[in-house]
Design a protein around this motif. Sequence first.
Motif, PDB file in Angstrom:
ATOM      1  N   LYS A 274       0.839  -1.223   0.000  1.00 32.78           N
ATOM      2  CA  LYS A 274       0.000   0.000   0.000  1.00 32.78           C
ATOM      3  C   LYS A 274       0.865   1.260   0.000  1.00 32.78           C
ATOM      4  CE  LYS A 274      -4.053  -2.095   2.016  1.00 32.78           C
ATOM      5  NZ  LYS A 274      -4.818  -2.369   3.202  1.00 32.78           N
ATOM      6  N   GLY A 275       1.902   1.262  -0.843  1.00 32.93           N
ATOM      7  CA  GLY A 275       2.723   2.467  -1.022  1.00 32.93           C
ATOM      8  C   GLY A 275       3.715   2.741   0.101  1.00 32.93           C
ATOM      9  N   LYS A 276       3.866   1.796   1.046  1.00 30.54           N
ATOM     10  CA  LYS A 276       4.841   2.011   2.135  1.00 30.54           C
ATOM     11  C   LYS A 276       5.802   0.834   2.228  1.00 30.54           C
ATOM     12  CE  LYS A 276       2.479   5.016   5.447  1.00 30.54           C
ATOM     13  NZ  LYS A 276       3.265   6.225   5.252  1.00 30.54           N
ATOM     14  N   THR A 277       7.077   1.140   2.464  1.00 31.08           N
ATOM     15  CA  THR A 277       8.055   0.060   2.640  1.00 31.08           C
ATOM     16  C   THR A 277       7.749  -0.691   3.938  1.00 31.08           C
ATOM     17  OG1 THR A 277       9.535   1.557   3.797  1.00 31.08           O
ATOM     18  CG2 THR A 277       9.898   1.307   1.434  1.00 31.08           C
ATOM     19  N   THR A 278       8.145  -1.974   3.969  1.00 30.29           N
ATOM     20  CA  THR A 278       7.858  -2.802   5.149  1.00 30.29           C
ATOM     21  C   THR A 278       9.128  -3.157   5.924  1.00 30.29           C
ATOM     22  OG1 THR A 278       8.145  -4.815   3.855  1.00 30.29           O
ATOM     23  CG2 THR A 278       5.905  -3.895   3.953  1.00 30.29           C
ATOM     24  N   GLY A 279      10.289  -2.827   5.373  1.00 26.07           N
ATOM     25  CA  GLY A 279      11.554  -3.238   5.993  1.00 26.07           C
ATOM     26  C   GLY A 279      12.090  -4.528   5.386  1.00 26.07           C
ATOM     27  N   SER A 280      11.250  -5.211   4.606  1.00 28.84           N
ATOM     28  CA  SER A 280      11.686  -6.440   3.922  1.00 28.84           C
ATOM     29  C   SER A 280      12.373  -6.071   2.605  1.00 28.84           C
ATOM     30  CB  SER A 280      10.477  -7.329   3.615  1.00 28.84           C
ATOM     31  OG  SER A 280       9.770  -7.589   4.808  1.00 28.84           O
ATOM     32  N   PRO A 281      13.138  -7.019   2.027  1.00 28.87           N
ATOM     33  CA  PRO A 281      13.802  -6.709   0.755  1.00 28.87           C
ATOM     34  C   PRO A 281      12.796  -6.256  -0.309  1.00 28.87           C
ATOM     35  CG  PRO A 281      14.595  -8.795   1.638  1.00 28.87           C
ATOM     36  CD  PRO A 281      13.459  -8.378   2.516  1.00 28.87           C
ATOM     37  N   ILE A 282      13.183  -5.221  -1.039  1.00 24.89           N
ATOM     38  CA  ILE A 282      12.314  -4.713  -2.122  1.00 24.89           C
ATOM     39  C   ILE A 282      12.781  -5.356  -3.419  1.00 24.89           C
ATOM     40  CG2 ILE A 282      11.628  -2.650  -3.405  1.00 24.89           C
ATOM     41  CD1 ILE A 282      12.071  -1.058  -0.803  1.00 24.89           C
ATOM     42  N   SER A 283      11.872  -6.073  -4.093  1.00 23.91           N
ATOM     43  CA  SER A 283      12.224  -6.679  -5.381  1.00 23.91           C
ATOM     44  C   SER A 283      11.433  -5.970  -6.477  1.00 23.91           C
ATOM     45  CB  SER A 283      11.837  -8.159  -5.437  1.00 23.91           C
ATOM     46  OG  SER A 283      11.993  -8.757  -4.189  1.00 23.91           O
ATOM     47  N   ILE A 284      12.118  -5.664  -7.557  1.00 23.92           N
ATOM     48  CA  ILE A 284      11.421  -5.042  -8.694  1.00 23.92           C
ATOM     49  C   ILE A 284      11.789  -5.770  -9.986  1.00 23.92           C
ATOM     50  CG2 ILE A 284      11.250  -2.704  -7.700  1.00 23.92           C
ATOM     51  CD1 ILE A 284      13.549  -2.060  -9.794  1.00 23.92           C
ATOM     52  N   ILE A 285      10.886  -5.650 -10.963  1.00 25.84           N
ATOM     53  CA  ILE A 285      11.148  -6.226 -12.287  1.00 25.84           C
ATOM     54  C   ILE A 285      10.776  -5.174 -13.334  1.00 25.84           C
ATOM     55  CG2 ILE A 285       8.866  -7.388 -12.260  1.00 25.84           C
ATOM     56  CD1 ILE A 285      10.156  -9.612 -13.935  1.00 25.84           C
ATOM     57  N   ILE A 286      11.645  -5.041 -14.332  1.00 30.89           N
ATOM     58  CA  ILE A 286      11.355  -4.149 -15.470  1.00 30.89           C
ATOM     59  C   ILE A 286      11.374  -5.023 -16.712  1.00 30.89           C
ATOM     60  CG2 ILE A 286      12.136  -2.139 -16.798  1.00 30.89           C
ATOM     61  CD1 ILE A 286      13.711  -1.258 -14.242  1.00 30.89           C
ATOM     62  N   LYS A 287      10.240  -5.221 -17.330  1.00 33.04           N
ATOM     63  CA  LYS A 287      10.166  -6.121 -18.494  1.00 33.04           C
ATOM     64  C   LYS A 287      10.768  -5.438 -19.715  1.00 33.04           C
ATOM     65  CE  LYS A 287       6.965  -9.505 -17.282  1.00 33.04           C
ATOM     66  NZ  LYS A 287       6.927 -10.861 -17.736  1.00 33.04           N
ATOM     67  N   ASN A 288      11.468  -6.222 -20.544  1.00 31.67           N
ATOM     68  CA  ASN A 288      11.986  -5.699 -21.813  1.00 31.67           C
ATOM     69  C   ASN A 288      10.950  -5.931 -22.906  1.00 31.67           C
ATOM     70  OD1 ASN A 288      14.591  -4.831 -21.016  1.00 31.67           O
ATOM     71  ND2 ASN A 288      15.357  -6.936 -21.090  1.00 31.67           N
ATOM     72  N   LYS A 289      10.544  -4.848 -23.575  1.00 32.53           N
ATOM     73  CA  LYS A 289       9.628  -5.039 -24.718  1.00 32.53           C
ATOM     74  C   LYS A 289      10.402  -5.709 -25.857  1.00 32.53           C
ATOM     75  CE  LYS A 289       5.890  -1.950 -23.875  1.00 32.53           C
ATOM     76  NZ  LYS A 289       6.273  -0.741 -23.119  1.00 32.53           N
ATOM     77  N   ASP A 290      11.681  -5.304 -26.011  1.00 30.69           N
ATOM     78  CA  ASP A 290      12.513  -5.882 -27.067  1.00 30.69           C
ATOM     79  C   ASP A 290      13.163  -7.169 -26.539  1.00 30.69           C
ATOM     80  OD1 ASP A 290      13.874  -6.286 -29.363  1.00 30.69           O
ATOM     81  OD2 ASP A 290      15.214  -4.565 -29.179  1.00 30.69           O
ATOM     82  N   PHE A 291      12.310  -8.174 -26.258  1.00 33.34           N
ATOM     83  CA  PHE A 291      12.782  -9.457 -25.703  1.00 33.34           C
ATOM     84  C   PHE A 291      13.109 -10.373 -26.888  1.00 33.34           C
ATOM     85  CE2 PHE A 291      10.984 -13.546 -23.574  1.00 33.34           C
ATOM     86  CZ  PHE A 291      12.264 -14.056 -23.436  1.00 33.34           C
TER      87      PHE A 291
END
Length: 373
Positions: A65-82
């Motif tokens: 809900k828009g707030k960090t929890t203290g746990s590791p933050i994982s993100i993914i950025i998809k490549n359109k040119d896959f």
Amino acid sequence: MLRLLTGGESHGEALVAILDGMPSNVDISPDFINRELRRRQHFFGRGKRQAIEEDSAKILSGIIKGKTTGSPISIIIKNKDFSIDRLPSVFSPRPGHADLSGALKYNLKDMRAIIERSSARETATRVAIGAICKGLLSNFGVDIISYVLAIGDVRVSGYSSFDKIKALLKKSLINCPDSRKEKEMIALIEKARANGDTLGGCFEVVVRGLCVGLGSYVQPDRRLSARLCGGLMSIPAIKAVEIGDGIQGSKEVGSKVHDEIYYNSQSGFFRKTNRSGGLEGGITTGSVLALRCFMKPISTLMKPLKSVNIISKKPVDAEIIRSDVCAVPSAGIVAEAVVAYILADAYLEKFGSDSLEEISRNFKGYLSQVKNF
Ligand SMILES: Cc1cc2nc3c(=O)[nH]c(=O)nc-3n(C[C@H](O)[C@H](O)[C@H](O)COP(=O)(O)O)c2cc1C
């Protein structure tokens, strides 16, 4: 305090990043992360790849809900040119890239894998993580900008105030505050493109609002100056970093270089100059942080340089791969992110690292200690 790992290939399915150590209860806006990603992408001088990609980060963990929890933050950025499995093999290394050294080091005859991971596409993940770090730093009044000082030999002269530069950058196609010089820079980029050549340049990262006392002199690796320069040098194609007026200062006598110290009851200790760029003894002085980065020209040339086929050992032209002509403004955005990450780490080191409330209490207490010193 903070740890970051990134993964992914330029034309693989996606880029990923894990940020460990971010405290809880920090507001993070996904819109802000995506706006930062787009800032990296669309400056004049970049190649066709940027027209394909419209980067957007998906948060997989560590933010609820828009707030960090203290746990590791994982993100993914998809490549359109896959397209990694369909791309041709590469046997002609490009001078100025990791191609040849990487092939010899990893014993890979097809250099495609080296090109895919050493590509500056990886810097998209750093910009997304930098946006999260900027979110933390905004709680302490820290504001970071970057701007182009030079493309090739066209250079902006004279400096304005932080706010003036920030306002001027909004109108720029290449993140340059001087509109007259910007025209010359764009003309130079167009000329290089027409000649199948490329350009580098120089940009500055400026940070306002830092408190005095981040970093330390007590161990070499705790010097904030060393950490910042190391981080900036990790950006592909950055070949030199200058803190404040470091280069000019090396040519002057000491009386013209060091920032004299004054005191009055209203401002406490203050300086009338900031030639040190906001760092003395590896510690922030509380003045504006100024870091200048010098970027070499893009290594992939449309009019290719001489190379050698690593299978036949015969002379060939280096591989031509779709490429930018000049990426100095974009590198500045990456540098903002890198600086945000290192400064966020320094704040957590000094003020605690579990929850924003705890850190803010310690921060407030420290400011009052400094004020009443
Ligand atoms: C934002 C950004 C975009 C870049 N785009 C390209 C590109 O399109 N083509 C290219 O050959 N190099 C590009 N580079 C530079 C290469 O990644 C870099 O020259 C190469 O990795 C070798 O540099 P190094 O010796 O500093 O590692 C870019 C760099 C940055 C920071």
